[in-house]
Design a protein around this motif. Structure first.
Motif, PDB file in Angstrom:
ATOM      1  N   GLU A 116      76.106  40.448  22.305  1.00 44.60           N
ATOM      2  CA  GLU A 116      76.743  39.363  21.570  1.00 44.60           C
ATOM      3  C   GLU A 116      77.628  38.474  22.429  1.00 44.60           C
ATOM      4  N   ASP A 117      77.829  38.822  23.695  1.00 39.78           N
ATOM      5  CA  ASP A 117      78.762  38.057  24.521  1.00 39.78           C
ATOM      6  C   ASP A 117      78.080  36.961  25.336  1.00 39.78           C
ATOM      7  N   HIS A 118      76.790  36.719  25.071  1.00 37.57           N
ATOM      8  CA  HIS A 118      76.030  35.633  25.701  1.00 37.57           C
ATOM      9  C   HIS A 118      75.887  35.787  27.217  1.00 37.57           C
ATOM     10  N   GLU A 119      75.942  37.005  27.712  1.00 37.27           N
ATOM     11  CA  GLU A 119      75.704  37.233  29.140  1.00 37.27           C
ATOM     12  C   GLU A 119      74.201  37.118  29.421  1.00 37.27           C
ATOM     13  N   PRO A 120      73.809  36.327  30.417  1.00 36.74           N
ATOM     14  CA  PRO A 120      72.378  36.158  30.692  1.00 36.74           C
ATOM     15  C   PRO A 120      71.702  37.465  31.088  1.00 36.74           C
ATOM     16  N   ASP A 121      70.508  37.662  30.560  1.00 35.67           N
ATOM     17  CA  ASP A 121      69.712  38.847  30.860  1.00 35.67           C
ATOM     18  C   ASP A 121      68.564  38.440  31.785  1.00 35.67           C
ATOM     19  N   LEU A 122      68.650  38.837  33.041  1.00 35.14           N
ATOM     20  CA  LEU A 122      67.619  38.481  34.023  1.00 35.14           C
ATOM     21  C   LEU A 122      66.609  39.597  34.232  1.00 35.14           C
ATOM     22  N   SER A 123      66.586  40.572  33.333  1.00 36.19           N
ATOM     23  CA  SER A 123      65.715  41.726  33.544  1.00 36.19           C
ATOM     24  C   SER A 123      64.235  41.358  33.527  1.00 36.19           C
ATOM     25  N   TYR A 124      63.854  40.334  32.729  1.00 34.04           N
ATOM     26  CA  TYR A 124      62.446  39.924  32.704  1.00 34.04           C
ATOM     27  C   TYR A 124      62.044  39.281  34.031  1.00 34.04           C
ATOM     28  N   ILE A 125      62.942  38.488  34.587  1.00 33.92           N
ATOM     29  CA  ILE A 125      62.663  37.879  35.892  1.00 33.92           C
ATOM     30  C   ILE A 125      62.583  38.962  36.967  1.00 33.92           C
ATOM     31  N   GLU A 126      63.494  39.924  36.899  1.00 35.73           N
ATOM     32  CA  GLU A 126      63.472  41.025  37.868  1.00 35.73           C
ATOM     33  C   GLU A 126      62.177  41.820  37.763  1.00 35.73           C
ATOM     34  N   ALA A 127      61.765  42.113  36.533  1.00 37.25           N
ATOM     35  CA  ALA A 127      60.526  42.874  36.337  1.00 37.25           C
ATOM     36  C   ALA A 127      59.314  42.103  36.847  1.00 37.25           C
ATOM     37  N   ALA A 128      59.281  40.788  36.583  1.00 32.01           N
ATOM     38  CA  ALA A 128      58.171  39.962  37.059  1.00 32.01           C
ATOM     39  C   ALA A 128      58.146  39.921  38.580  1.00 32.01           C
ATOM     40  N   SER A 129      59.322  39.821  39.198  1.00 38.48           N
ATOM     41  CA  SER A 129      59.412  39.790  40.667  1.00 38.48           C
ATOM     42  C   SER A 129      58.860  41.077  41.273  1.00 38.48           C
ATOM     43  N   LYS A 130      59.270  42.190  40.701  1.00 36.86           N
ATOM     44  CA  LYS A 130      58.812  43.479  41.228  1.00 36.86           C
ATOM     45  C   LYS A 130      57.331  43.708  40.956  1.00 36.86           C
ATOM     46  N   ALA A 131      56.814  43.077  39.898  1.00 31.66           N
ATOM     47  CA  ALA A 131      55.392  43.234  39.581  1.00 31.66           C
ATOM     48  C   ALA A 131      54.502  42.478  40.572  1.00 31.66           C
ATOM     49  N   ILE A 132      54.943  41.275  40.998  1.00 29.70           N
ATOM     50  CA  ILE A 132      54.106  40.498  41.916  1.00 29.70           C
ATOM     51  C   ILE A 132      54.336  40.867  43.374  1.00 29.70           C
ATOM     52  N   ALA A 133      55.458  41.525  43.667  1.00 30.52           N
ATOM     53  CA  ALA A 133      55.802  41.824  45.064  1.00 30.52           C
ATOM     54  C   ALA A 133      54.689  42.547  45.830  1.00 30.52           C
ATOM     55  N   PRO A 134      54.019  43.557  45.252  1.00 36.72           N
ATOM     56  CA  PRO A 134      52.988  44.273  46.019  1.00 36.72           C
ATOM     57  C   PRO A 134      51.794  43.411  46.428  1.00 36.72           C
ATOM     58  N   VAL A 135      51.546  42.306  45.722  1.00 45.17           N
ATOM     59  CA  VAL A 135      50.368  41.498  46.043  1.00 45.17           C
ATOM     60  C   VAL A 135      50.722  40.227  46.827  1.00 45.17           C
ATOM     61  N   LEU A 136      51.993  40.049  47.173  1.00 46.07           N
ATOM     62  CA  LEU A 136      52.369  38.866  47.956  1.00 46.07           C
ATOM     63  C   LEU A 136      51.766  38.918  49.356  1.00 46.07           C
ATOM     64  N   GLU A 137      51.397  37.737  49.852  1.00 42.10           N
ATOM     65  CA  GLU A 137      50.857  37.614  51.203  1.00 42.10           C
ATOM     66  C   GLU A 137      51.567  36.480  51.926  1.00 42.10           C
ATOM     67  N   LYS A 138      51.557  36.523  53.220  1.00 42.38           N
ATOM     68  CA  LYS A 138      52.189  35.490  54.031  1.00 42.38           C
ATOM     69  C   LYS A 138      51.637  34.110  53.659  1.00 42.38           C
ATOM     70  N   GLY A 139      52.542  33.158  53.461  1.00 44.17           N
ATOM     71  CA  GLY A 139      52.155  31.805  53.078  1.00 44.17           C
ATOM     72  C   GLY A 139      52.222  31.537  51.591  1.00 44.17           C
ATOM     73  N   ASN A 140      52.467  32.588  50.777  1.00 42.02           N
ATOM     74  CA  ASN A 140      52.528  32.418  49.326  1.00 42.02           C
ATOM     75  C   ASN A 140      53.759  31.618  48.902  1.00 42.02           C
ATOM     76  N   LEU A 141      53.611  30.971  47.743  1.00 42.05           N
ATOM     77  CA  LEU A 141      54.694  30.229  47.109  1.00 42.05           C
ATOM     78  C   LEU A 141      55.033  30.908  45.789  1.00 42.05           C
ATOM     79  N   VAL A 142      56.330  31.154  45.556  1.00 35.71           N
ATOM     80  CA  VAL A 142      56.779  31.736  44.291  1.00 35.71           C
ATOM     81  C   VAL A 142      57.757  30.757  43.650  1.00 35.71           C
ATOM     82  N   ILE A 143      57.438  30.339  42.426  1.00 34.72           N
ATOM     83  CA  ILE A 143      58.270  29.371  41.704  1.00 34.72           C
ATOM     84  C   ILE A 143      58.795  30.018  40.428  1.00 34.72           C
ATOM     85  N   LEU A 144      60.094  29.923  40.231  1.00 28.97           N
ATOM     86  CA  LEU A 144      60.697  30.360  38.977  1.00 28.97           C
ATOM     87  C   LEU A 144      60.756  29.161  38.037  1.00 28.97           C
ATOM     88  N   GLU A 145      60.026  29.242  36.922  1.00 31.78           N
ATOM     89  CA  GLU A 145      60.043  28.177  35.919  1.00 31.78           C
ATOM     90  C   GLU A 145      60.972  28.511  34.759  1.00 31.78           C
TER      91      GLU A 145
END
Length: 407
Positions: A92-121
């Motif tokens: 209820e205190d309106h603190e931002p929850d970044l857990s979905y972004i963190e989970a998405a980051s950790k999900a794509i991390a294993p398949v990242l390759e040199k030269g890749n672009l990652v954009i947070l929308e």
């Protein structure tokens, strides 16, 4: 151009992710959409959609059947990754929850390759893009990232917030300018090249991701402050026994005045949320922004008091018109109208809802047709100005109009 993208991945296939994925696919770029919702994945792979947005169904159907768009629950290698996942609050205190972004980051991390672009929308509090970059770096120490290696990093990182209006997403994705904030200029330029695949608006390069994050929050906070002014006027006018619609119409005849229309509150996934991200980043400095949020958050309670006061008897039936967060869409996210209806059901019991754009059976409401509602002897409460209601003012009972539903 520095790069021609052949395969991209969109993480999160909701109201922003799916239209964005479809738009790239419509330009004959291979797109892999990733979502944790298996039903959504299956629907998309059949060429269907699990959300309502004009023209989206045709674009998705064509892209899937032409082989340019497919969905999965597991990330796979691509040249660019666009993360479009929710950024809700913690409690209820309106603190931002970044857990979905963190989970998405950790999900794509294993398949990242040199030269890749990652954009947070995802619309995010200031600093979220840098946090994402740190999560990726921690998961892939074998790759270099802009926060450590600058322009020469293996992975490029940028923030590019969506700036579209529900109901017009497919047009505005193409026409609207995009604000792009890369962690380096090389990141920004590469991200601009990606969006220029379909964007005809200008891709404007900010000096960094924090400015891009703040730009989106500022846009929606500006609107929130102006809506709060209109909502506060409506409360004042009620106390002073005058018509707020007449007042605003007269004031807007001034050449430099453009007061917005009041309503039952403010909803949606942006305007009702984004200002709190600014408040969380600078709580002592954002006094006006906080006050506007408090004014708009308080409006549903005021509306409910007006409804209770207008009832001629305790068992008098009440019919609500509209439950979405704005007119002519199906979206109920953060909807003040839906919140009002839920509270009214607890207090009043005998209520009905007219909502032509989305079924509400899962909410436990009695949903009725407009034709049946108009002639009922009831308290008719206008909450959302859907086009269907404009010329269908109720013929019996009492009308309370909080959004100029009936002209």
């Amino acid at each position: 151009m520095e790069h021609q993208f052949r395969k991209i991945s969109v993480i999160g296939l909701g109201y922003i992710g799916l239209p964005t994925a479809a738009m790239f696919a419509s330009r004959k770029v291979e797109v892999v959409g990733v979502d944790i919702n298996q039903d959504a994945v299956d629907t998309i792979n059949r060429g269907g959609i699990h959300i309502i947005e004009p023209d989206l169904d045709m674009v998705v159907h064509a892209a899937v059947h032409e082989g340019y768009l497919r969905a999965t629950t597991n990330p796979e290698a691509a040249e660019a990754f666009l993360i479009a996942v929710p950024t809700p609050f913690k409690g209820e205190d309106h603190e931002p929850d970044l857990s979905y972004i963190e989970a998405a980051s950790k999900a794509i991390a294993p398949v990242l390759e040199k030269g890749n672009l990652v954009i947070l929308e995802s619309t995010s509090p200031v600093g979220a893009t840098e946090a994402m970059a740190n999560w990726l770096a921690a998961a892939r120490p074998d790759l270099t990232f802009p926060q450590h290696c600058g322009q020469e990093s293996d992975i490029r990182i940028a923030h590019c917030p969506e700036r579209v209006l529900p109901g017009k997403v497919m047009q505005e994705l193409i026409a609207n300018d995009r604000v792009i904030g890369g962690m380096t200029m090389r990141c920004s330029k590469l991200a601009a090249t990606l969006y220029e695949t379909f964007v005809v608006g200008e891709c404007v390069l900010a000096t960094g991701p924090r400015v891009a994050e703040m730009a989106k929050l500022t846009e929606n906070s500006f609107r929130d402050v102006n809506i709060a002014f209109a909502n506060e006027l409506s409360v004042i006018c009620d106390k002073l026994q005058m018509d707020v619609w007449e007042l605003i119409s007269l004031a807007n005849r001034h050449p430099r005045v453009n007061i917005l229309q009041p309503g039952p509150g403010v909803g949606g996934h942006c305007i009702a949320v984004d200002p709190w991200f600014i408040v969380s980043s600078a709580p002592k400095e954002s006094r006006l922004i906080r006050m506007a949020r408090e004014v708009n958050d308080a409006k549903p309670t005021w509306v409910l008091r007006q409804i209770v006061a207008a009832m001629p008897s305790e068992d008098y039936p009440v019919i609500f018109y509209g439950a979405t967060f704005k007119a002519d869409i199906d979206d109920v996210r953060e909807s003040p109208s839906l919140a009002i209806v839920k509270k009214a059901q607890l207090i009043l019991g005998d209520i009905s809802v007219v909502e032509p754009n989305t079924p509400l059976g899962h909410e436990g409401f009695r949903q009725i047709d407009l034709s049946d509602a108009r002639n009922a002897d009831a308290l008719h409460v206008g909450l959302v100005a859907h086009r269907e209601f404009e010329t269908a003012k109720p013929t019996n009972g009492i009308c309370l109009d909080f959004a100029r539903v009936w002209e």
